[in-house]
Each structure stands twice: as structure tokens, then as C-alpha cells.
Design a protein around this motif. Structure first.
Motif, short mmCIF file in Angstrom:
data_model
loop_
_atom_site.label_atom_id
_atom_site.label_comp_id
_atom_site.label_asym_id
_atom_site.label_seq_id
_atom_site.Cartn_x
_atom_site.Cartn_y
_atom_site.Cartn_z
N ARG A 221 1.01 2.69 19.20
CA ARG A 221 2.06 1.83 18.68
C ARG A 221 1.38 0.66 17.98
O ARG A 221 0.25 0.82 17.53
CB ARG A 221 3.07 1.43 19.76
N GLU A 222 2.01 -0.48 17.83
CA GLU A 222 1.44 -1.55 17.00
C GLU A 222 -0.01 -1.86 17.35
O GLU A 222 -0.84 -2.11 16.48
CB GLU A 222 2.26 -2.84 17.10
N LEU B 184 -6.84 -0.76 14.61
CA LEU B 184 -7.63 0.24 13.88
C LEU B 184 -7.63 -0.04 12.37
O LEU B 184 -8.68 0.04 11.72
CB LEU B 184 -7.04 1.63 14.13
N LEU B 185 -6.47 -0.35 11.82
CA LEU B 185 -6.33 -0.37 10.36
C LEU B 185 -6.36 -1.77 9.76
O LEU B 185 -6.83 -1.94 8.64
CB LEU B 185 -5.04 0.35 9.97
N ASP B 186 -5.89 -2.78 10.48
CA ASP B 186 -5.95 -4.14 9.96
C ASP B 186 -7.24 -4.83 10.38
O ASP B 186 -7.91 -5.47 9.59
CB ASP B 186 -4.75 -4.97 10.45
N LYS C 123 4.32 1.37 7.36
CA LYS C 123 3.36 0.72 6.46
C LYS C 123 1.92 1.11 6.75
O LYS C 123 1.04 0.89 5.93
CB LYS C 123 3.53 -0.80 6.53
N TRP C 124 1.67 1.66 7.94
CA TRP C 124 0.29 2.04 8.30
C TRP C 124 0.02 3.53 8.11
O TRP C 124 -1.13 3.97 8.24
CB TRP C 124 0.02 1.67 9.76
N MET C 125 1.04 4.34 7.89
CA MET C 125 0.87 5.79 8.05
C MET C 125 -0.16 6.40 7.09
O MET C 125 -0.94 7.26 7.50
CB MET C 125 2.22 6.52 7.90
N GLN C 126 -0.14 5.99 5.82
CA GLN C 126 -1.07 6.62 4.87
C GLN C 126 -2.52 6.41 5.33
O GLN C 126 -3.29 7.36 5.44
CB GLN C 126 -0.88 6.04 3.46
N ALA C 127 -2.86 5.16 5.63
CA ALA C 127 -4.22 4.86 6.07
C ALA C 127 -4.53 5.56 7.40
O ALA C 127 -5.65 6.02 7.63
CB ALA C 127 -4.40 3.35 6.23
N ARG D 200 6.40 11.22 0.66
CA ARG D 200 5.34 10.37 0.11
C ARG D 200 4.10 10.36 1.02
O ARG D 200 2.97 10.36 0.53
CB ARG D 200 5.90 8.94 -0.02
N LEU D 201 4.31 10.34 2.34
CA LEU D 201 3.20 10.13 3.27
C LEU D 201 2.82 11.38 4.07
O LEU D 201 1.64 11.65 4.30
CB LEU D 201 3.57 9.02 4.28
N TYR D 202 3.82 12.12 4.51
CA TYR D 202 3.55 13.24 5.43
C TYR D 202 3.13 14.50 4.67
O TYR D 202 2.14 15.14 5.01
CB TYR D 202 4.78 13.53 6.30
N VAL D 203 3.92 14.87 3.67
CA VAL D 203 3.66 16.15 2.98
C VAL D 203 2.24 16.19 2.40
O VAL D 203 1.52 17.18 2.63
CB VAL D 203 4.74 16.42 1.92
N PRO D 204 1.78 15.16 1.67
CA PRO D 204 0.41 15.22 1.13
C PRO D 204 -0.66 15.32 2.21
O PRO D 204 -1.77 15.78 1.95
CB PRO D 204 0.26 13.88 0.37
N ASN D 205 -0.34 14.88 3.41
CA ASN D 205 -1.31 14.94 4.52
C ASN D 205 -1.04 16.12 5.46
O ASN D 205 -1.57 16.16 6.57
CB ASN D 205 -1.28 13.62 5.30
N GLN D 206 -0.19 17.02 5.02
CA GLN D 206 0.16 18.22 5.81
C GLN D 206 0.63 17.86 7.22
O GLN D 206 0.29 18.54 8.19
CB GLN D 206 -1.04 19.16 5.90
#
Lengths: 337, 229
Positions: free
Chosen positions: B44-45, B51-53, B99-103, B126-132
Motif C-alpha cells: 500500500r502507500e 520504493l518509488l519516491d 500514480k505509482w503503477m507504471q513505475a 494505459r498501465l496494465y495492458v502494456p505491462n501484461q
């Protein structure tokens, strides 16, 4: 002028136990602190694991009426989860909510060590139960997000008090309300009238019902009137402290309660925001006298993991657990002096 | 077959091995009922932010953890023997993590996200399909005891000290854990949006005779067919 500062530590909550207060020693008619803490811990476990019978019956009634296969499947799992929680002694929901306390005392009630000792016992019970049951330590600092891992913090748990004119008893109720969705406030005006209340109710149900954000089916509490804080408070109490099937003694409000329940279940939305009918287990309305120009309204949804538990303690050491918190009484709703 | 209407849902039951294989995910249809075996981890947050910020690394490589991330944290406490008592778990609302999903997908290789309420089909495409990746929604949502029964062990609780019990990364062994419902498919369609479409057909009738409030609110969403996530 004497200083208002007393010695103690705000961070740890450690304040010296005051000397004996006349008339509040155990054995002299005061309810022992040890008993209060023991009962409070039992209430924490009962609330987290067991679902009140009235709520369970209400959900099962909605499940019987549900026609849509997806919604019916969800309701079946909800009912199965109630049984697993009780069979395994597990919290029924992983979001074990923000534990809070409702304390009601008869006018002649005395507790050993006074109010200070009572609050301390409730805070200790909250922390110890969090570890033992275990509950999820949900309480964090709103900005730093610091978590003491015990569900304690500044203004946490909330402890709310009410009194009745007679009796030596002490009623303790804990409510564990989770989630972040399904509550709203709106300043309505006399010109909005009952249609305005209905629209606000529908807006809230549709807005938070989508994708099941409100974790419906839920008991919906509606506060009408008061100041903003009053209307939010009574909406929450209406949702969390009145059993399913209970009607407001004011016949106009009772009729509106039934109307809102029907309206909510006619949206065409069921659990998880799927197509269906099971949205509202019951609707409870409480009013408070308000500003002559306004009609503030608040809605509070008590999700299907509806967790509350109540017990009465007496100076003789008797403890009786019950499903109905009996928080709303004629006296609590009084109008005059 | 792609499900294009809520009425086409067949609720087929599926057992899925975790970490998941993308071939297994491609076969899932909206509304299928899924049970999981293997290893999953919570997030979660606390996880996303750290991890990402803050760019902190998990003490172990992601490839050794799992590719199934559950938006939740358990009702748990440490035991005296150094283990953990994990009794109940339910999901938290997933839209918050958009807002974090792509990274996150890029960093961890996650392929299956489990949570509450899903995201929008716009986000899936936008986020899920390209990342399968696919999204499973938990059921209910408060089935804490039922999901708790599916947890058979705790492999690790990463960042427990830094983030606390409610935000730590719990790596959980699960057996026949479920049910979950397929909310997004490999084309990025959303089951909830199909439900919304049908529910919207009824709303005009439900609202009949109820006027707008005399005082509007600034920034108010007034089209009730819209969502707020």
C-alpha cells in the motif's frame, strides 16, 4: 493563579495515578477498574470477530431477495465469512477499523479511581487487544504516518460519554468502523425539504456504492440538523448504535427511515456496485435542533462488517453482554430542560 | 471470448498458481472466480512511496518475491518465537495507487494486482495492458476471516520496522485463497464499468421528482453516470 500544567508525558501518555478519590474505592460501591479493563478487552474481541444477530439477520434477508447472480454470489461469501470468523475466532474483516468507545453511566455510577482511571483502562484495553486478537494497528499520525502499532494516538481511541438520570451501572460499547468511504455532509436548507434529503441520500449511495467502495450492504445513518459536528456525530451514532429493525419513536422519522431503506434498495445496485438490490440493511435517522436558517445533513454508512459490542457493569461486579447498545433513549433525545 | 456486457459473465472458477504466468492470465475473462496458490506480497502507500519516491531497495530481489501484489495489510502481530500471528486480511482501495503503477510494473515485474474496487479501464489500457498485467478484485469486501484461512505462512515481513505492521511488505504463502473476481482482462476492460453501464440505465427513474439542491457546491460532479475514482 495555579498552573494548569500537570506533570506527565504527552507522548507516552504516562500520567501519575492520582490519590484515592473519596467514594471511588472498589468495595465501596465503585466499579473496579480491573473489571472495566477485563470487560473492555472482551468487548474488543467480540466486536472484531462476532457479528451482531440483528445485523446478520438483516443481511440474510437481503441475500434471500437478491436476484442477480454476481450480487448473490457476493452475499453468499459475506455470510460464509461471518461463520468462518466465529468458528476460527478470526477478525471478520482485515480492516479492523478505528476502535472507539461509547461510555454511558447511570447518574449514581462511580468508577474506582474516577474518570482518569476509566479512560486509562479503555486505552490499555485497546492497545492490549490490538496485539492479542490481533487487530490491524490502523491508527497513524495523519502527516508523518507514524504508527505506534497499538491503535493509540492523539485523540485515539475516541471516547464519548452520555448519562442517564438513574442507576449505578456503567455501559461500555466499542465500535470498530473501517473504510474511508460512504460518509458525507451537506448543508441543506429548509427549501430543500424532504426531497433534498432523499437526493442527498441517493447521491451518497450512488457515489460511494459504485465498485462497492462503501462496503455495502450497510446500515445507513442519517443526521439531520444540529451544527456540522452534531449532525456528523448523530449520523454515526444512528448507523452504529441502533440495531437493525429499530425505528425512531417519532412516527414521521420512522416513516422516512423505511422510505429511505426502500429507495436505497431500488437503485439497482448491490454489493460491490454490481447490478442488484442489496444496498441498505436498514436506515436510521436522528435529528438535532438546528439553526433557524439551515438544515445540515450527514450520512454515515456502517458497512457489512458492522462491528459493535456492548456490556453493562454494576458495582456488585455483574457483567451482562447484549447486542443492543441502547444508546438512544428518551432522555438522550430530550427536548426540554 | 471477450465479455462486453455484465449479462455475459459466467463466473467460471479458476485456480491460479503464484507467481503467475502471463499465459494463464490471458485466459481469464471478466467475472471469473479465482483462487490462488503460491506466494503473494502485500503493498500500500508505504511500499509505493518508499520504493518509488524514496528509491529505497527491498532487501531481496523482486524476482525472488512474487509477481502478485495484493493491496492490503493483515491484522497481525509478532509472536514471542519471532514469527507472526496473521489472522485476517482484506483489501484496501486500489485507485489511490494509480500514480505509482507504471513505475511499479517496470521496477518489480508485477503481473497481477489484487485489491478493492479496481481502477478505470482507461488506467488498465494505459498501465496494465502494456505491462501484461491484470487486476483481480477481492469479494465483499470484508471477507477477512475467509481470506485469512487461505494464508498458510509468512515468508517475510519487509520494512516492518520502518513502516509498521499496517504498511510493511508481507510476503505470504497462500493455499486456495479466495474467492477473487477478474475485474480487468487482457484488453483492459473493466467489470465494474460494465456493471455501471447497466445501473446507469435505471438512475433517471430512481431520481425522478428530486430537484437539485438550492445551494450548489463548488466543483461538484453533477453527472450521476460518472464515477468519482
Amino acid at each position: 493563579m495555579p498552573s494548569l500544567r500537570i506533570s506527565g508525558d504527552r507522548k507516552t501518555g504516562r500520567y501519575p495515578i492520582p490519590g484515592t478519590i473519596p467514594g471511588t474505592a472498589a468495595g465501596l460501591g465503585a466499579i473496579p477498574t480491573g473489571l472495566i479493563k477485563e470487560v473492555a478487552r472482551e468487548l474488543m474481541a467480540r466486536a472484531a470477530i462476532g457479528i451482531p444477530a440483528d445485523f446478520k439477520a438483516g443481511v440474510r434477508e437481503l441475500a434471500r431477495a437478491e436476484q442477480n447472480p454476481l450480487s448473490a454470489f457476493v452475499l453468499k461469501q459475506i455470510n460464509a465469512n461471518y461463520d468462518i470468523a466465529e468458528a476460527d475466532g478470526r477478525p471478520m474483516c482485515g480492516d479492523t477499523g478505528l476502535p472507539r468507545w461509547y461510555v454511558k453511566a447511570g447518574n449514581a455510577c462511580r468508577t474506582e479511581g474516577g474518570f482518569f482511571a476509566l479512560e486509562r483502562a479503555l486505552r490499555e484495553a485497546t492497545a492490549e487487544s490490538t496485539r492479542e486478537i490481533p487487530l490491524r494497528p490502523n491508527r497513524v499520525h495523519p502527516l508523518t504516518r507514524q504508527d505506534h502499532d497499538n491503535n493509540l494516538g492523539t485523540h485515539a481511541p475516541e471516547i464519548q460519554y452520555a448519562f442517564e438520570p438513574e442507576g449505578e451501572w456503567l455501559d461500555l460499547t466499542t465500535v470498530h468502523k473501517g473504510g474511508l468511504f460512504g460518509s458525507d455532509y451537506r448543508m441543506l436548507f429548509p427549501a430543500d425539504g424532504i426531497p433534498g434529503i432523499k437526493k442527498f441520500f441517493l447521491d451518497t449511495m450512488v457515489e460511494f456504492g459504485r465498485r462497492g467502495m462503501a462496503c455495502q450492504p450497510a446500515v445507513v445513518g442519517l443526521g439531520i440538523g444540529g451544527c456540522k459536528d452534531t449532525t456528523m456525530r448523530i449520523a454515526k451514532e444512528a448507523a452504529c448504535l441502533r440495531p437493525v429493525g429499530d425505528r425512531n419513536p417519532d412516527s414521521q422519522l420512522a416513516a422516512l427511515e423505511l422510505e429511505l431503506k426502500k429507495l436505497g434498495n431500488s437503485i439497482g445496485m448491490g454489493p460491490m456496485g454490481f447490478v442488484g438490490s442489496a444496498m441498505v440493511v436498514d436506515a436510521h435517522i436522528e435529528i438535532a435542533y438546528t439553526h433557524t436558517g439551515g438544515m445540515p445533513c450527514a450520512i454515515h454508512t456502517f458497512c457489512f462488517a458492522s462491528r459493535r459490542a456492548t456490556a453493562r457493569l454494576t458495582p456488585a461486579g455483574e457483567v451482562s453482554f447484549r447486542d443492543d447498545p441502547q444508546w438512544f433513549t428518551d432522555y438522550y433525545r430530550r427536548e426540554g430542560v | 471470448m471477450t465479455i462486453t456486457s455484465i449479462d455475459q459473465v459466467t463466473m467460471d472458477q479458476v485456480r491460479l498458481r503464484c507467481p503467475v504466468r502471463t499465459d494463464d492470465l490471458r485466459a481469464l475473462k471478466l467475472g471469473d472466480v479465482v483462487y490462488l496458490d503460491g506466494v503473494i506480497y502485500t503493498g500500500r502507500e508505504g511500499l509505493y512511496h518508499r520504493l518509488l519516491d524514496e528509491k529505497q531497495e527491498l532487501p531481496v530481489p523482486w524476482s525472488t518475491v512474487s509477481n502478485v501484489n495484493f493491496h492490503c495489510s493483515p491484522a497481525a502481530s509478532p509472536t514471542e518465537g519471532g514469527g507472526y500471528n496473521v489472522r485476517a486480511v482484506t483489501a484496501t482501495a486500489s485507485f489511490r495507487f494509480g500514480k505509482w503503477m507504471q513505475a511499479f510494473f517496470e521496477k518489480t515485474g508485477a503481473r497481477l494486482i489484487i485489491g478493492k474496487g479496481g481502477m478505470t479501464s482507461k488506467d488498465y489500457k494505459r498501465l496494465y495492458v502494456p505491462n501484461q498485467a491484470l487486476y483481480l478484485t477481492t469479494v465483499g469486501y470484508g471477507l477477512g476471516a475467509m481470506y485469512g484461512r487461505g494464508i498458510t505462512g509468512v515468508r517475510a515481513a519487509h520494512w516492518l520496522k520502518e513502516l509498521g505492521i499496517a504498511q510493511a511488505v508481507w510476503v505470504l504463502e497462500v493455499s486456495n485463497m479466495g474467492p477473487f473476481i477478474v475485474e480487468s482482462d487482457s484488453e483492459g476492460n473493466s467489470l465494474f464499468e460494465l456493471a455501471n453501464k447497466k445501473i446507469n440505465e435505471n438512475l433517471a427513474e430512481v431520481y425522478q421528482g428530486l430537484p437539485q439542491p438550492v445551494l450548489r457546491r463548488f466543483g461538484e460532479e453533477t453527472d450521476r453516470r460518472e464515477e468519482v475514482v
